[in-house]
Write a protein that holds these residues in place. Structure first.
Motif, PDB file in Angstrom:
ATOM      1  N   ALA A  43      -6.588  10.241  31.749  1.00 26.13           N
ATOM      2  CA  ALA A  43      -5.994  11.267  32.613  1.00 26.13           C
ATOM      3  C   ALA A  43      -6.067  10.838  34.078  1.00 26.13           C
ATOM      4  O   ALA A  43      -5.099  11.007  34.829  1.00 26.13           O
ATOM      5  N   ARG A  44      -7.198  10.266  34.491  1.00 28.29           N
ATOM      6  CA  ARG A  44      -7.323   9.775  35.876  1.00 28.29           C
ATOM      7  C   ARG A  44      -6.332   8.644  36.142  1.00 28.29           C
ATOM      8  O   ARG A  44      -5.758   8.565  37.218  1.00 28.29           O
ATOM      9  N   TRP A  45      -6.111   7.750  35.169  1.00 26.00           N
ATOM     10  CA  TRP A  45      -5.155   6.645  35.334  1.00 26.00           C
ATOM     11  C   TRP A  45      -3.748   7.196  35.582  1.00 26.00           C
ATOM     12  O   TRP A  45      -3.047   6.743  36.481  1.00 26.00           O
ATOM     13  N   TYR A  46      -3.338   8.171  34.782  1.00 25.41           N
ATOM     14  CA  TYR A  46      -2.009   8.765  34.951  1.00 25.41           C
ATOM     15  C   TYR A  46      -1.879   9.430  36.328  1.00 25.41           C
ATOM     16  O   TYR A  46      -0.836   9.336  36.971  1.00 25.41           O
ATOM     17  N   GLU A  47      -2.921  10.089  36.785  1.00 22.28           N
ATOM     18  CA  GLU A  47      -2.847  10.733  38.098  1.00 22.28           C
ATOM     19  C   GLU A  47      -2.838   9.690  39.215  1.00 22.28           C
ATOM     20  O   GLU A  47      -2.026   9.777  40.144  1.00 22.28           O
ATOM     21  N   GLU A  48      -3.692   8.691  39.124  1.00 25.31           N
ATOM     22  CA  GLU A  48      -3.782   7.672  40.175  1.00 25.31           C
ATOM     23  C   GLU A  48      -2.508   6.836  40.287  1.00 25.31           C
ATOM     24  O   GLU A  48      -2.001   6.604  41.384  1.00 25.31           O
ATOM     25  N   HIS A  49      -1.986   6.366  39.175  1.00 21.95           N
ATOM     26  CA  HIS A  49      -0.880   5.416  39.216  1.00 21.95           C
ATOM     27  C   HIS A  49       0.508   6.051  39.136  1.00 21.95           C
ATOM     28  O   HIS A  49       1.479   5.476  39.632  1.00 21.95           O
ATOM     29  N   LEU A  50       0.607   7.218  38.506  1.00 18.84           N
ATOM     30  CA  LEU A  50       1.921   7.840  38.343  1.00 18.84           C
ATOM     31  C   LEU A  50       2.026   9.211  39.003  1.00 18.84           C
ATOM     32  O   LEU A  50       3.075   9.853  38.958  1.00 18.84           O
ATOM     33  N   GLY A  51       0.932   9.683  39.606  1.00 21.24           N
ATOM     34  CA  GLY A  51       0.958  10.973  40.291  1.00 21.24           C
ATOM     35  C   GLY A  51       1.075  12.156  39.350  1.00 21.24           C
ATOM     36  O   GLY A  51       1.615  13.194  39.725  1.00 21.24           O
ATOM     37  N   LEU A  52       0.577  12.010  38.118  1.00 23.34           N
ATOM     38  CA  LEU A  52       0.680  13.072  37.116  1.00 23.34           C
ATOM     39  C   LEU A  52      -0.660  13.777  36.937  1.00 23.34           C
ATOM     40  O   LEU A  52      -1.521  13.308  36.205  1.00 23.34           O
ATOM     41  N   PRO A  53      -0.835  14.924  37.597  1.00 22.51           N
ATOM     42  CA  PRO A  53      -2.055  15.697  37.345  1.00 22.51           C
ATOM     43  C   PRO A  53      -1.942  16.401  35.999  1.00 22.51           C
ATOM     44  O   PRO A  53      -0.869  16.434  35.392  1.00 22.51           O
ATOM     45  N   GLU A  54      -3.034  16.978  35.536  1.00 18.22           N
ATOM     46  CA  GLU A  54      -3.014  17.657  34.228  1.00 18.22           C
ATOM     47  C   GLU A  54      -1.990  18.789  34.201  1.00 18.22           C
ATOM     48  O   GLU A  54      -1.278  18.963  33.223  1.00 18.22           O
ATOM     49  N   LEU A  55      -1.923  19.571  35.260  1.00 19.59           N
ATOM     50  CA  LEU A  55      -0.905  20.622  35.375  1.00 19.59           C
ATOM     51  C   LEU A  55       0.089  20.166  36.427  1.00 19.59           C
ATOM     52  O   LEU A  55      -0.284  19.839  37.544  1.00 19.59           O
ATOM     53  N   TRP A  56       1.358  20.192  36.072  1.00 21.77           N
ATOM     54  CA  TRP A  56       2.371  19.596  36.920  1.00 21.77           C
ATOM     55  C   TRP A  56       3.657  20.384  36.789  1.00 21.77           C
ATOM     56  O   TRP A  56       4.093  20.693  35.689  1.00 21.77           O
ATOM     57  N   THR A  57       4.262  20.720  37.892  1.00 19.17           N
ATOM     58  CA  THR A  57       5.564  21.368  37.890  1.00 19.17           C
ATOM     59  C   THR A  57       6.597  20.301  38.180  1.00 19.17           C
ATOM     60  O   THR A  57       6.629  19.753  39.280  1.00 19.17           O
ATOM     61  N   GLN A  58       7.408  20.001  37.179  1.00 20.77           N
ATOM     62  CA  GLN A  58       8.390  18.942  37.380  1.00 20.77           C
ATOM     63  C   GLN A  58       9.628  19.468  38.082  1.00 20.77           C
ATOM     64  O   GLN A  58       9.919  20.659  38.040  1.00 20.77           O
ATOM     65  N   GLU A  59      10.325  18.554  38.738  1.00 16.88           N
ATOM     66  CA  GLU A  59      11.572  18.916  39.388  1.00 16.88           C
ATOM     67  C   GLU A  59      12.648  19.127  38.340  1.00 16.88           C
ATOM     68  O   GLU A  59      12.616  18.534  37.264  1.00 16.88           O
ATOM     69  N   ALA A  60      13.601  19.977  38.664  1.00 14.03           N
ATOM     70  CA  ALA A  60      14.713  20.225  37.754  1.00 14.03           C
ATOM     71  C   ALA A  60      15.499  18.933  37.551  1.00 14.03           C
ATOM     72  O   ALA A  60      15.639  18.135  38.462  1.00 14.03           O
ATOM     73  N   GLY A  61      15.946  18.725  36.368  1.00 11.31           N
ATOM     74  CA  GLY A  61      16.735  17.539  36.065  1.00 11.31           C
ATOM     75  C   GLY A  61      16.819  17.333  34.576  1.00 11.31           C
ATOM     76  O   GLY A  61      16.215  18.055  33.787  1.00 11.31           O
ATOM     77  N   LEU A  62      17.542  16.341  34.223  1.00 15.00           N
ATOM     78  CA  LEU A  62      17.781  16.025  32.822  1.00 15.00           C
ATOM     79  C   LEU A  62      16.493  15.622  32.113  1.00 15.00           C
ATOM     80  O   LEU A  62      15.698  14.855  32.636  1.00 15.00           O
ATOM     81  N   THR A  63      16.289  16.164  30.926  1.00 13.79           N
ATOM     82  CA  THR A  63      15.207  15.735  30.040  1.00 13.79           C
ATOM     83  C   THR A  63      15.854  15.389  28.702  1.00 13.79           C
ATOM     84  O   THR A  63      16.588  16.192  28.143  1.00 13.79           O
ATOM     85  N   VAL A  64      15.574  14.194  28.215  1.00  9.75           N
ATOM     86  CA  VAL A  64      16.144  13.743  26.951  1.00  9.75           C
ATOM     87  C   VAL A  64      15.115  13.971  25.848  1.00  9.75           C
ATOM     88  O   VAL A  64      13.962  13.584  25.987  1.00  9.75           O
ATOM     89  N   PHE A  65      15.526  14.622  24.790  1.00 12.44           N
ATOM     90  CA  PHE A  65      14.679  14.841  23.615  1.00 12.44           C
ATOM     91  C   PHE A  65      15.395  14.171  22.455  1.00 12.44           C
ATOM     92  O   PHE A  65      16.413  14.673  21.971  1.00 12.44           O
ATOM     93  N   ALA A  66      14.902  13.005  22.017  1.00 15.04           N
ATOM     94  CA  ALA A  66      15.670  12.224  21.050  1.00 15.04           C
ATOM     95  C   ALA A  66      14.766  11.498  20.057  1.00 15.04           C
ATOM     96  O   ALA A  66      14.130  10.519  20.413  1.00 15.04           O
ATOM     97  N   PRO A  67      14.722  11.969  18.822  1.00 16.78           N
ATOM     98  CA  PRO A  67      14.047  11.182  17.788  1.00 16.78           C
ATOM     99  C   PRO A  67      14.806   9.870  17.574  1.00 16.78           C
ATOM    100  O   PRO A  67      16.030   9.822  17.692  1.00 16.78           O
ATOM    101  N   PHE A  68      14.059   8.824  17.299  1.00 19.67           N
ATOM    102  CA  PHE A  68      14.646   7.514  17.017  1.00 19.67           C
ATOM    103  C   PHE A  68      14.437   7.168  15.549  1.00 19.67           C
ATOM    104  O   PHE A  68      13.469   7.624  14.937  1.00 19.67           O
ATOM    105  N   ALA A  69      15.292   6.355  15.010  1.00 20.02           N
ATOM    106  CA  ALA A  69      15.118   5.876  13.636  1.00 20.02           C
ATOM    107  C   ALA A  69      13.787   5.137  13.526  1.00 20.02           C
ATOM    108  O   ALA A  69      13.348   4.472  14.469  1.00 20.02           O
ATOM    109  N   ARG A  70      13.134   5.263  12.392  1.00 13.82           N
ATOM    110  CA  ARG A  70      11.834   4.626  12.179  1.00 13.82           C
ATOM    111  C   ARG A  70      11.886   3.124  12.449  1.00 13.82           C
ATOM    112  O   ARG A  70      10.933   2.534  12.943  1.00 13.82           O
TER     113      ARG A  70
END
Length: 118
Positions: free
Chosen positions: A21-48
């Motif tokens: 969790a600390r790595w994600y916050e330090e390197h990508l700026g992702l705290p445990e609780l995060w409000t993302q900006e509006a925008g496209l989110t892709v939800f896509a299962p891939f073939a095995r």
């Protein structure tokens, strides 16, 4: 009508959850609780048998970013291995992509969407 309105969280197992969790916050700026900006989110299962990401992984996190070059410079300076394939992954229609892995080997795709037309 009842419907899903967004992704409320991403939960996955880790050998050392606190350190990861600390790595994600330090390197990508992702705290445990995060409000993302509006925008496209892709939800896509891939073939095995897809080769889009490593076969030994059930998922890949895709993070929408601004200033991909700046983020890659910062990640590279921190010693994080980066993979890019501009001729294969990047297009004017879809944007630019890079891949990294977290310390536990989970694949992370960094995606800079194309600039809005207009």
């Amino acid at each position: 009508m009842a419907r899903v309105t967004g992704i409320g969280g991403l939960f996955f197992r880790a050998t050392d959850a606190r350190t990861l969790a600390r790595w994600y916050e330090e390197h990508l700026g992702l705290p445990e609780l995060w409000t993302q900006e509006a925008g496209l989110t892709v939800f896509a299962p891939f073939a095995r048998d897809s080769d889009y990401f490593a076969a030994d992984r059930a998922f890949m996190i895709n993070l929408r970013v601004e200033d991909l070059d700046g983020l890659l410079a910062r990640l590279g300076a921190a010693g994080i291995a980066i993979e890019t394939r501009p001729d294969e992954w990047d297009t004017e229609e879809t944007g630019r992509f890079a891949r990294i892995h977290d310390p536990e080997g989970n694949p992370i795709e960094l995606w800079e969407p194309p600039a809005p037309k207009g």
